[in-house]
Design a protein around this motif. Sequence first.
Motif, PDB file in Angstrom:
ATOM      1  N   GLN A 156       0.824  -1.208   0.000  1.00  0.00           N
ATOM      2  CA  GLN A 156       0.000   0.000   0.000  1.00  0.00           C
ATOM      3  C   GLN A 156       0.860   1.259   0.000  1.00  0.00           C
ATOM      4  O   GLN A 156       0.545   2.232  -0.694  1.00  0.00           O
ATOM      5  N   TYR A 157       1.957   1.233   0.759  1.00  0.00           N
ATOM      6  CA  TYR A 157       2.804   2.425   0.796  1.00  0.00           C
ATOM      7  C   TYR A 157       3.591   2.600  -0.503  1.00  0.00           C
ATOM      8  O   TYR A 157       3.965   3.721  -0.853  1.00  0.00           O
ATOM      9  N   LYS A 158       3.812   1.528  -1.211  1.00  0.00           N
ATOM     10  CA  LYS A 158       4.406   1.679  -2.537  1.00  0.00           C
ATOM     11  C   LYS A 158       3.427   2.363  -3.495  1.00  0.00           C
ATOM     12  O   LYS A 158       3.842   3.148  -4.362  1.00  0.00           O
ATOM     13  N   SER A 188      10.618  -5.669   6.027  1.00  0.00           N
ATOM     14  CA  SER A 188      10.717  -6.293   4.704  1.00  0.00           C
ATOM     15  C   SER A 188      12.116  -6.337   4.111  1.00  0.00           C
ATOM     16  O   SER A 188      12.376  -7.124   3.200  1.00  0.00           O
ATOM     17  N   ALA A 189      13.005  -5.450   4.609  1.00  0.00           N
ATOM     18  CA  ALA A 189      14.345  -5.272   4.008  1.00  0.00           C
ATOM     19  C   ALA A 189      14.254  -4.838   2.544  1.00  0.00           C
ATOM     20  O   ALA A 189      15.176  -5.054   1.764  1.00  0.00           O
ATOM     21  N   ASP A 190      13.145  -4.213   2.181  1.00  0.00           N
ATOM     22  CA  ASP A 190      12.918  -3.766   0.810  1.00  0.00           C
ATOM     23  C   ASP A 190      13.613  -2.415   0.615  1.00  0.00           C
ATOM     24  O   ASP A 190      13.203  -1.395   1.191  1.00  0.00           O
ATOM     25  N   THR A 191      14.631  -2.389  -0.206  1.00  0.00           N
ATOM     26  CA  THR A 191      15.426  -1.179  -0.375  1.00  0.00           C
ATOM     27  C   THR A 191      14.664  -0.065  -1.104  1.00  0.00           C
ATOM     28  O   THR A 191      15.058   1.108  -1.031  1.00  0.00           O
ATOM     29  N   TRP A 206      10.476   3.499   7.354  1.00  0.00           N
ATOM     30  CA  TRP A 206      11.582   2.820   8.033  1.00  0.00           C
ATOM     31  C   TRP A 206      11.087   1.584   8.780  1.00  0.00           C
ATOM     32  O   TRP A 206      11.757   0.541   8.781  1.00  0.00           O
ATOM     33  N   TYR A 207       9.925   1.668   9.419  1.00  0.00           N
ATOM     34  CA  TYR A 207       9.376   0.480  10.078  1.00  0.00           C
ATOM     35  C   TYR A 207       9.101  -0.631   9.058  1.00  0.00           C
ATOM     36  O   TYR A 207       9.377  -1.810   9.312  1.00  0.00           O
ATOM     37  N   ARG A 223      15.045   3.781   0.166  1.00  0.00           N
ATOM     38  CA  ARG A 223      15.398   4.912  -0.700  1.00  0.00           C
ATOM     39  C   ARG A 223      14.332   6.004  -0.630  1.00  0.00           C
ATOM     40  O   ARG A 223      14.648   7.199  -0.600  1.00  0.00           O
ATOM     41  N   GLU A 224      13.082   5.605  -0.611  1.00  0.00           N
ATOM     42  CA  GLU A 224      12.002   6.588  -0.513  1.00  0.00           C
ATOM     43  C   GLU A 224      12.085   7.336   0.813  1.00  0.00           C
ATOM     44  O   GLU A 224      11.918   8.567   0.858  1.00  0.00           O
ATOM     45  N   ALA A 225      12.348   6.617   1.899  1.00  0.00           N
ATOM     46  CA  ALA A 225      12.482   7.261   3.211  1.00  0.00           C
ATOM     47  C   ALA A 225      13.621   8.276   3.202  1.00  0.00           C
ATOM     48  O   ALA A 225      13.479   9.408   3.692  1.00  0.00           O
ATOM     49  N   GLU A 226      14.734   7.898   2.620  1.00  0.00           N
ATOM     50  CA  GLU A 226      15.896   8.787   2.565  1.00  0.00           C
ATOM     51  C   GLU A 226      15.605  10.041   1.747  1.00  0.00           C
ATOM     52  O   GLU A 226      15.978  11.159   2.134  1.00  0.00           O
TER      53      GLU A 226
END
Length: 370
Positions: free
Chosen positions: A15-17, A63-66, A57-58, A70-73
Amino acid sequence: MRKLVTGDLVFSVKQYKSLMNILPTGKMPKTYDAATNKLVTSDADWWCSGFYPGTLWYLYEYSADTVLKREAEQRMAIIKQEAFNSGNHDLGFKIFCSFGNAYRLTGQEEYKQLVQTAAKSLATRYRPSIKSIQSWDSSAMYKCPVIIDNLMNLELLEWSSKNGGDKQFDDIAVNHANTTLKNHFRPDYSSYHLIDYDLSTGKAMRKITRQGAADSSAWSRGQAWGLYGYTMMYRFTNDSRYLVQAKYIARFILTHPRLPADMIPYWDFDAPGIPNTYRDASAAAVMASAFLELSRYTGGQSKTLYIVAAEKIIRTLSSPLYRAKPGTNGGFLLKHSVGAIPFNAEVDVPLTYADYYFVEALIRYKKWYL
């Protein structure tokens, strides 16, 4: 619960994607307007600007989904300068929820330094005469307002003090927590929303509300902030007064005759029109996360009571009534939160902090009880 929590986290990542794909460059999500099918966004200075990257980040932690990392950064770059903003008390929400989680998961020194900078900025709002942090600047309406929400930002100060920052940060946090304990709470352990202080005398002049139903009412998210805040303060200080206060607030919530059976509170425990009024999923999400932490500091029946309460909230928020269908709700996870009914602002809509504390509760449950 294992299947439910896992399903919620898998859904949240997807959903956040979808939210990522519609969020404009340089903006943060604020809410979603279903009537116009439009995402409502904010700039960096909005008090909620740290929740979206914090949730990412949570979800990256799970998920360890990069892609999420990247989006968080990228989004944190938008709010980086807010660490220097001493114009309000919301630096914990903005910086610790985002950069604090980022540092916890990556160990990057830059993130830690920004958290420390934010703590310094927040400390400038401390007023020795009232032994509290001033929430908003003085105005024609308020002399020195301090709101119950401010407890949440003490985490920034406490963490900073214990991770290389000034010892003064801890002193300020403790003084603020003690003053709030003294002045914000009624005999039944419900909380006023706002105390307006006289800086010259240090006295509480008015005990009122801004977002609740009435000055004498128990605004639901305010009760959740208090529950979470004193539980968190016990984590950092081991001061039994804070644990006792958290338990009393928990009792007020859990035994309240107007708490619905599904554990999602009305927007105010004393709201007019109950049961024909709005629920607040954001208050429930904060409560769920707080109950899970409180359960770690208690034993026996109390521990079980808090875990069961959190489980019930998570189950209800995970139901179709509150959890959005994939690809809907503007990419937000939860429906039916309430910002401020007295201002007709963000009523019965998704909110970033509802999502943040819902995901935090899921992560906590997975870590501690699965």
